[in-house]
Design a protein around this motif. Structure first.
Motif, PDB file in Angstrom:
ATOM      1  N   ALA B 105       0.858  -1.185   0.000  1.00 11.52           N
ATOM      2  CA  ALA B 105       0.000   0.000   0.000  1.00 11.52           C
ATOM      3  C   ALA B 105       0.889   1.229   0.000  1.00 11.52           C
ATOM      4  N   SER B 106       0.507   2.224  -0.791  1.00  9.65           N
ATOM      5  CA  SER B 106       1.321   3.436  -0.766  1.00  9.65           C
ATOM      6  C   SER B 106       0.466   4.692  -0.933  1.00  9.65           C
ATOM      7  N   THR B 107       0.950   5.729  -0.292  1.00  8.06           N
ATOM      8  CA  THR B 107       0.348   7.059  -0.424  1.00  8.06           C
ATOM      9  C   THR B 107       1.520   8.023  -0.628  1.00  8.06           C
ATOM     10  N   LYS B 146     -15.191   1.237  -5.569  1.00  4.65           N
ATOM     11  CA  LYS B 146     -14.049   0.624  -4.885  1.00  4.65           C
ATOM     12  C   LYS B 146     -13.740   1.251  -3.508  1.00  4.65           C
ATOM     13  N   PRO B 147     -14.716   1.140  -2.584  1.00  9.58           N
ATOM     14  CA  PRO B 147     -14.444   1.658  -1.242  1.00  9.58           C
ATOM     15  C   PRO B 147     -13.529   0.701  -0.475  1.00  9.58           C
ATOM     16  N   ALA B 148     -12.862   1.233   0.504  1.00  8.67           N
ATOM     17  CA  ALA B 148     -12.011   0.393   1.355  1.00  8.67           C
ATOM     18  C   ALA B 148     -12.093   0.916   2.790  1.00  8.67           C
ATOM     19  N   LYS B 163     -12.159   9.457   2.372  1.00  8.19           N
ATOM     20  CA  LYS B 163     -12.251   9.874   0.957  1.00  8.19           C
ATOM     21  C   LYS B 163     -10.881  10.087   0.290  1.00  8.19           C
ATOM     22  N   LYS B 164      -9.814   9.807   1.008  1.00  2.55           N
ATOM     23  CA  LYS B 164      -8.478   9.894   0.388  1.00  2.55           C
ATOM     24  C   LYS B 164      -8.230   8.623  -0.423  1.00  2.55           C
ATOM     25  N   LYS B 181      -6.476   1.440  -7.281  1.00  8.57           N
ATOM     26  CA  LYS B 181      -6.700   2.629  -6.455  1.00  8.57           C
ATOM     27  C   LYS B 181      -8.014   2.421  -5.694  1.00  8.57           C
ATOM     28  N   LEU B 182      -7.950   2.621  -4.374  1.00  7.82           N
ATOM     29  CA  LEU B 182      -9.161   2.487  -3.546  1.00  7.82           C
ATOM     30  C   LEU B 182      -9.410   3.809  -2.838  1.00  7.82           C
TER      31      LEU B 182
END
Lengths: 227, 406
Positions: B105-107, B146-148, B163-164, B181-182
Motif C-alpha cells: 500500500a502506498s500514499t 471501490k471503497p475500502a 475519501k483519500k 486505487k481504492l
C-alpha cells in the motif's frame, strides 16, 4: 495394703559435666489412705520421686509397682492410659485448661475415660460441691482466684477416681487462708473417702497436717516418720 | 474427640490478635491471589475472544498451501459444494468467504505491506466485528466505487483520511505487476494494533473483478454455535473436502491455543505459591502457640490425654483458622470478581501497550466455580500440611518436663 511399692530407684541427671543423683536407692511403700508429705531442700529429689511414681519419668533402675503393675515397664501410650485411670495430679501452678470452665475442666478427665454424660454431670457437681465451688462451676480459670483454681485442680484430680493423688507443691502459690481451706478439703477427702494423698512440699502448714513425713536429701531417704 | 474439637476451637480465640492476624493474612492472600488469577484469565479470554471476533473466527478453510505464501492461484476447491455443506451443517452458525491478496500500500506519505481482504460486507458482519469497530467513516455504505476500510494504525502511518485515495500494488497470476486505487470509506480500530496496521478490507466482488476471477475465494471464516463443537466440525470438513484444509482457531494462532491450555495450570501454580507463602505464617504462629502452651500440653499428657488426641488438637486448631479465613477470602474474591466481571476494570492508562498484545482496555475478571472449589480444597490441604509440623512438635513434649517446670 500397699498402693505403691518402690524398690531401689536410681535416677541420675547430667548438669553440664556434673552428674546429679536425683534418686539414690530409694525404696518406699505407700498404703491406702495415707496423707504423706515428702520434704527436703531444693534438688533433694522430691519432684523426681513424684514423677517416677506418677509414671511421668522413668527411673534409670528400680521398680515402681502400682496395682501389681510395674509401671517402669509400660510403653508411653500404656503409661498415659495408666495415669488416666489410676493417678490424680495436682500441680503447683494449678494448670487448668484455660479455655474450659471449672465444670468442663473436671469433666474433661471423665470424658477421656469414656464416662456417660449422666455420671459425669453428677460426679462433677459432687466434686465441685465438695471443694466449695458450687457457685463457680461455669467460670473459667481466669475468673477464679488462685485458691479456687487449686480447688478445681483437686476436684479434677479426684474425678477419675484414682488410686492416689500426687500433689507437687500444691500450696506454693497460695495465701494462708487458701492453703488452710485446701488442706481442709484434702484432709476431709482423705478421712472420708480414704483417698491417698502424696505431697512434695516445703510448706510447714502442709507438713504439720501430714500423717507421714518422708525427708529426702541428695536423692536419699534420710527419715521416714509417722506423726 | 468432641472435647478435643471444643478445646481446639476455643484455643483459636485465646490469643485473638494473633489468630486474627493469621486469618487476615489468609483472607488477603486468597483475595489478592484469586483476583489476580481472575484478571489473568480475563485478559487471556479477552485476547482470545478479540482475535476470534476481529479476524480469526472459529475455523478457517484454505487451500492447503495458501497460508505458506498467499499464492493467488491457491483458491478453495469445490467452493459450491463446500458452501452447501456449511449451510446444512448444524454446528455452523455462519460463514463468510474471503478473497485475499498480499499487496504494497502506498500514499504520498509512505508505503506498507498489507493484506487486502475482499469480503461480502453483509455476510462478514455475521463472522467478525469489524463493522462494530469503526472509529471514523462508514462500513461499506456510502462510497460506490471501490471503497475500502483500513485499520487506524495504518491510516496514521500512511496519513490517510476519509475519501483519500490509497494505491495498492500486487503481482497477478501471470506475474505482471498490477496497481489499483481504492477510496477510504472508513477507519476501524480493533483490540489488536498489529491487525489494524496490516489489513485493508474491500468488497469481494470488486477484488474478484480486478483479479478477473469471479469465483476466487481464498479463505472461508466460520463461526460455530459454541467452542466445544469446533474440533469436530474441523474433522468433519477435512474428511469430506480433502482438497482443502480446515483449521481451528487454536491451530491458526497456536500462541492463543497454548495460552488457553496452560492458563488452567497457571492458576494452581500461582495459588500454590501464595498458599505456600501463607503456610509459613501458619506454621510460625502454630509453633509459637505450641511452645507457649508447652506446660499446658505437658499437663494434658500427664493427666491422660493421649498423643493421638494432642496431635489432632493442634491439627484441628490450624484447620479451624483456615476454615474461618478461607470462606471469607473466597466470598470476598467472588464478590469482587463478579463485580468486575460485569463492569470490567478500566486499563485505558496502559491501553496502547495492551493493544499491542491484542487486548482491549477494559478487562473483565473471570473465575469458574470449579476454580473456586479446587482452590478451597487446595487451601485446606496446605493448611493440613502446615499443621503437621507444630503438631509433631507437640508430640515431642515430655510431660515430666512440664511438671518439673512447675
Amino acid at each position: 495394703m500397699n498402693v505403691i511399692e518402690t524398690t531401689k530407684l536410681f535416677k541420675t541427671y547430667s548438669q553440664g559435666d556434673i552428674q546429679v543423683n536425683a534418686l539414690n536407692d530409694v525404696s518406699i511403700n505407700f498404703e491406702q489412705g495415707e496423707f504423706t508429705a515428702i520434704v527436703g531442700p531444693s534438688g533433694s529429689g522430691k519432684t523426681t520421686f513424684l514423677n517416677a511414681i506418677g509414671g511421668l519419668d522413668t527411673p534409670d533402675s528400680g521398680k515402681v509397682i502400682i496395682n501389681n503393675t510395674d509401671i517402669t515397664q509400660l510403653k508411653s501410650n500404656q503409661l498415659i492410659d495408666f495415669r488416666l485411670r489410676n493417678i490424680g495430679f495436682v500441680f503447683q501452678a494449678y494448670n487448668l485448661i484455660p479455655v474450659l470452665t471449672a465444670k468442663e475442666n473436671v469433666e474433661f478427665i471423665m470424658l477421656m475415660q469414656g464416662e456417660t454424660a449422666k455420671s459425669r454431670k453428677s460426679r462433677t457437681e459432687e466434686l465441685l460441691n465438695a471443694v466449695g465451688l458450687k457457685e463457680q462451676i461455669n467460670r473459667k480459670p481466669g475468673q477464679l482466684s488462685g485458691g479456687q483454681q487449686q480447688r478445681v485442680a483437686v476436684a479434677r484430680a479426684l474425678a477419675s477416681k484414682p488410686q492416689f493423688v500426687l500433689a507437687d507443691e500444691p500450696t506454693a502459690n497460695l495465701d494462708s487462708t487458701s492453703t488452710s481451706n485446701l488442706l481442709d478439703i484434702m484432709f476431709r477427702l482423705n478421712q472420708e473417702e480414704k483417698m491417698t494423698f502424696i505431697f512434695s512440699t516445703h510448706d510447714q502448714r502442709v507438713i504439720d497436717r501430714a500423717k507421714r513425713i518422708i525427708t529426702l536429701e541428695d536423692g536419699k531417704v534420710i527419715s521416714d516418720v509417722i506423726q | 474427640m468432641k472435647t478435643v474439637f471444643k478445646i481446639a476451637w476455643r484455643n483459636v480465640w485465646r490469643n485473638k490478635l494473633r489468630s486474627l492476624t493469621v486469618i487476615l493474612s489468609m483472607i488477603l492472600g486468597l483475595w489478592s491471589g484469586l483476583f489476580t488469577v481472575s484478571m489473568m484469565l480475563g485478559l487471556n479470554d479477552q485476547r482470545m475472544d478479540s482475535a476470534i471476533d476481529s479476524y480469526l473466527s472459529h475455523i478457517q478453510i484454505h487451500h492447503p498451501s495458501f497460508t505458506e505464501n498467499y499464492d493467488l492461484e491457491h483458491t478453495i476447491s469445490d467452493y459450491d459444494s463446500l458452501s452447501f455443506f456449511l449451510k446444512e451443517e448444524k454446528s455452523v452458525k455462519s460463514f463468510s468467504s474471503r478473497t485475499i491478496i498480499s499487496a504494497m500500500a502506498s500514499t504520498a506519505h509512505g508505503s506498507a505491506g498489507v493484506r487486502l481482504i475482499g469480503i461480502d460486507p453483509e455476510v462478514e458482519k455475521e463472522i467478525t466485528t469489524v463493522h462494530k469497530s469503526m472509529v471514523k467513516g462508514t462500513y461499506f455504505n456510502s462510497i460506490k466505487s471501490k471503497p475500502a476500510i483500513i485499520g487506524k494504525k495504518l491510516a496514521v502511518k500512511l496519513k490517510l483520511d476519509l475519501k483519500k485515495k490509497i494505491y495498492l500494488t500486487f503481482v497477478d497470476t501471470d506475474g505482471n505487476q498490477q496497481r489499483i486505487k481504492l477510496k477510504i470509506e472508513g477507519v476501524f480500530k480493533t483490540a489488536s494494533s498489529l491487525f489494524d496496521r496490516t489489513n485493508i478490507y474491500m468488497k469481494q466482488q470488486d477484488l474478484q473483478k480486478i483479479l478477473h476471477n469471479s469465483s476466487a475465494v481464498h479463505e472461508i471464516g466460520i463461526i460455530c454455535k459454541n467452542l466445544d463443537v469446533v474440533d469436530n466440525t474441523v474433522d468433519s470438513i477435512n474428511s469430506k473436502f480433502k482438497k482443502n484444509k480446515a483449521e481451528s482457531w487454536s491451530k491458526i494462532a497456536p500462541e492463543l491455543g497454548y495460552a488457553q491450555e496452560i492458563m488452567g495450570s497457571v492458576i494452581y501454580i500461582f495459588m500454590g505459591i501464595i498458599l505456600i507463602a501463607l503456610s509459613f505464617g501458619i506454621i510460625n504462629t502454630m509453633l509459637m502457640a505450641v511452645l507457649e502452651r508447652k506446660k499446658e500440653l505437658g499437663m494434658l499428657m500427664s493427666v491422660g490425654l493421649n498423643k493421638r488426641k494432642v496431635f489432632y488438637m493442634i491439627v484441628f486448631e490450624t484447620i479451624f483458622i483456615s476454615l474461618v479465613a478461607a470462606p471469607i477470602g473466597i466470598l470476598l474474591s467472588y464478590l469482587l470478581i463478579s463485580y468486575f466481571g460485569i463492569h470490567g476494570i478500566d486499563l485505558s492508562v496502559v491501553g496502547e501497550g495492551l493493544e499491542e498484545f491484542g487486548i482491549g482496555t477494559r478487562i473483565y475478571t473471570k473465575l469458574s466455580l470449579n476454580n473456586y472449589w479446587n482452590i478451597s480444597i487446595l487451601t485446606l490441604i496446605v493448611t493440613f500440611l502446615s499443621s503437621l509440623i507444630p503438631a509433631r512438635r507437640a508430640l515431642k513434649l515430655n510431660p515430666a518436663e512440664a511438671v518439673r517446670a512447675l
